[in-house]
Design an enzyme around this catalytic site. Sequence first.
Site, short mmCIF file in Angstrom:
data_model
loop_
_atom_site.label_atom_id
_atom_site.label_comp_id
_atom_site.label_asym_id
_atom_site.label_seq_id
_atom_site.Cartn_x
_atom_site.Cartn_y
_atom_site.Cartn_z
CD GLU A 1 -32.04 -5.11 4.76
OE1 GLU A 1 -32.06 -5.47 3.57
OE2 GLU A 1 -32.88 -5.46 5.59
CB SER A 2 -28.73 1.27 6.16
OG SER A 2 -30.08 1.46 5.80
#
Length: 166
Positions: free
Chosen positions: A67-68
Amino acid sequence: MALQSHPQPPPPSSEDKTEALDPLLHAFGFKVEEVTPHKVCGHLRVTEKSCQPFKVLHGGVSALISESLASMGAHLASGLQRVAGIHLSINHMKRAELGDLIFGEASPISVGKTIQVWEVRLWKIDPSNSGLKSLVSSSRVTLLCNMPVPEHAKDASQALKKYAKL
């Protein structure tokens, strides 16, 4: 008269870059290498901080990395507008053990005006031949894009502007 050259500061280390871009990734030891609107990548040495009790990479850490990286790329691809992950799907194919080197790469599948979808893959690098890698996990991250940036977060893009290749 000779021109005096001013020494250039050394380029930031990937550790400094990661700390500025994503303090949580930095806390786990992940190091961001490249940040563009078309690719975000970096690596992680699996340590005690990123393992579950069985000494293998924690699936939640894989999801965090996914997600980052996708969020950084989507933020750049949207012209530095606010983005928010709205769906994450991850498949874990192979374990990564304590001491393994993991390489992660995010790339866009679809960059729309309001929705982006990014694919993120994590590979385990063979210590005897860095050209050999085996897929640890594959994920898709769907992000809502072009949201207004709240007043209290107007400086959120500063680190990305500093380190991204635009």
